[in-house]
Design a protein around this motif. Structure first.
Motif, PDB file in Angstrom:
ATOM      1  N   TRP A  35       0.910  -0.609   0.205  1.00 45.49           N
ATOM      2  CA  TRP A  35      -0.284   0.220   0.068  1.00 45.49           C
ATOM      3  C   TRP A  35       0.653   1.302   0.373  1.00 45.49           C
ATOM      4  O   TRP A  35       1.664   1.222   0.773  1.00 45.49           O
ATOM      5  CB  TRP A  35      -0.745   0.313   1.577  1.00 45.49           C
ATOM      6  N   PHE A  36       0.871   2.008  -0.794  1.00 49.32           N
ATOM      7  CA  PHE A  36       1.134   3.358  -0.916  1.00 49.32           C
ATOM      8  C   PHE A  36       0.252   4.669  -0.330  1.00 49.32           C
ATOM      9  O   PHE A  36      -0.948   4.723  -1.374  1.00 49.32           O
ATOM     10  CB  PHE A  36       1.535   3.731  -2.349  1.00 49.32           C
ATOM     11  N   ARG A  37       0.494   5.598  -0.285  1.00 44.34           N
ATOM     12  CA  ARG A  37      -0.938   6.475  -0.310  1.00 44.34           C
ATOM     13  C   ARG A  37       0.020   7.726  -0.050  1.00 44.34           C
ATOM     14  O   ARG A  37       1.046   7.957  -0.489  1.00 44.34           O
ATOM     15  CB  ARG A  37      -1.232   7.661   1.430  1.00 44.34           C
ATOM     16  N   PHE A  46       5.682   5.100   0.775  1.00 41.88           N
ATOM     17  CA  PHE A  46       4.917   3.632   1.183  1.00 41.88           C
ATOM     18  C   PHE A  46       4.672   4.000   2.212  1.00 41.88           C
ATOM     19  O   PHE A  46       4.492   4.956   3.581  1.00 41.88           O
ATOM     20  CB  PHE A  46       6.564   2.926   0.992  1.00 41.88           C
ATOM     21  N   VAL A  47       3.753   2.597   2.320  1.00 40.29           N
ATOM     22  CA  VAL A  47       2.733   2.802   3.809  1.00 40.29           C
ATOM     23  C   VAL A  47       3.241   1.318   3.898  1.00 40.29           C
ATOM     24  O   VAL A  47       2.932   1.239   5.383  1.00 40.29           O
ATOM     25  CB  VAL A  47       1.127   2.890   3.771  1.00 40.29           C
ATOM     26  N   ALA A  48       2.870   0.218   3.648  1.00 42.53           N
ATOM     27  CA  ALA A  48       2.875  -1.122   4.585  1.00 42.53           C
ATOM     28  C   ALA A  48       2.748  -2.357   3.201  1.00 42.53           C
ATOM     29  O   ALA A  48       2.772  -1.930   1.915  1.00 42.53           O
ATOM     30  CB  ALA A  48       1.888  -1.961   4.975  1.00 42.53           C
ATOM     31  N   ASP A  54       5.708 -15.689   2.376  1.00 45.71           N
ATOM     32  CA  ASP A  54       6.265 -16.077   3.988  1.00 45.71           C
ATOM     33  C   ASP A  54       5.294 -15.232   4.807  1.00 45.71           C
ATOM     34  O   ASP A  54       5.431 -16.079   6.169  1.00 45.71           O
ATOM     35  CB  ASP A  54       7.389 -15.863   4.057  1.00 45.71           C
ATOM     36  N   GLY A  55       4.595 -14.128   4.243  1.00 47.58           N
ATOM     37  CA  GLY A  55       3.636 -13.647   5.526  1.00 47.58           C
ATOM     38  C   GLY A  55       4.196 -12.549   5.944  1.00 47.58           C
ATOM     39  O   GLY A  55       3.810 -11.259   6.569  1.00 47.58           O
ATOM     40  N   SER A  56       5.502 -12.411   5.735  1.00 46.79           N
ATOM     41  CA  SER A  56       6.521 -11.468   6.136  1.00 46.79           C
ATOM     42  C   SER A  56       5.739  -9.582   5.230  1.00 46.79           C
ATOM     43  O   SER A  56       5.447  -9.033   4.652  1.00 46.79           O
ATOM     44  CB  SER A  56       7.492 -10.556   5.975  1.00 46.79           C
ATOM     45  N   THR A  57       5.470  -8.914   7.305  1.00 51.44           N
ATOM     46  CA  THR A  57       5.091  -7.345   6.782  1.00 51.44           C
ATOM     47  C   THR A  57       6.442  -6.424   6.632  1.00 51.44           C
ATOM     48  O   THR A  57       6.696  -6.377   7.789  1.00 51.44           O
ATOM     49  CB  THR A  57       4.210  -7.417   7.381  1.00 51.44           C
ATOM     50  N   TYR A  58       5.923  -5.471   6.682  1.00 49.74           N
ATOM     51  CA  TYR A  58       6.679  -4.115   6.531  1.00 49.74           C
ATOM     52  C   TYR A  58       5.921  -2.917   6.643  1.00 49.74           C
ATOM     53  O   TYR A  58       4.879  -2.739   6.172  1.00 49.74           O
ATOM     54  CB  TYR A  58       7.980  -3.905   5.812  1.00 49.74           C
TER      55      TYR A  58
END
Length: 123
Positions: A35-37, A46-48, A54-58
């Motif tokens: 997701w960007f905004r 960049f937001v997320a 592997d489901g890694s999130t940032y």
């Protein structure tokens, strides 16, 4: 790859919204979605993101503890759960995807983009 974003709207500060981004035409088993905004008069940020394999999130530091990025594997759908929203979160939110794992939040890394969805947070 086609991305369909939805879920924006008007919410009061402190409220919650959940955005959805459904991906179709995905053929790779290794890809990332993000997701960007873009707020009025500002650059897209960049937001997320989530690495699908592997489901890694940032997450952007300013949204940590307020936003999460869950997913539905079966539906190839990514969400942005936004809690405790602030007026500074007001922006058009875009979902994006790239082949391969997440390598950074620069928008040039992402080949595929959905249409934006407007989130407005009133004070």
């Amino acid at each position: 790859v086609q991305l369909q974003a939805s879920g924006g709207g008007l919410v009061q500060a402190g409220g919650s919204l959940r955005l959805s981004c459904a991906a179709s035409g995905v053929t790779s088993s290794s890809y990332a979605m993000a997701w960007f905004r873009q707020a009025p008069g500002k650059e897209r940020e960049f937001v997320a993101a989530i690495s699908w394999s592997d489901g890694s999130t940032y997450l952007l530091n300013s949204v940590k503890g307020r936003f999460t990025i869950p997913r539905d594997n079966a539906e190839n759908t990514m969400y942005l759960q936004m809690n405790n929203l602030k007026p500074d979160d007001t922006a058009v939110y875009y979902c994006a995807a790239k082949d391969g794992p997440f390598v950074g939040g620069a928008f040039r890394f992402f080949e595929y983009w959905g249409q934006g969805t407007l989130v407005t947070v009133s004070s």
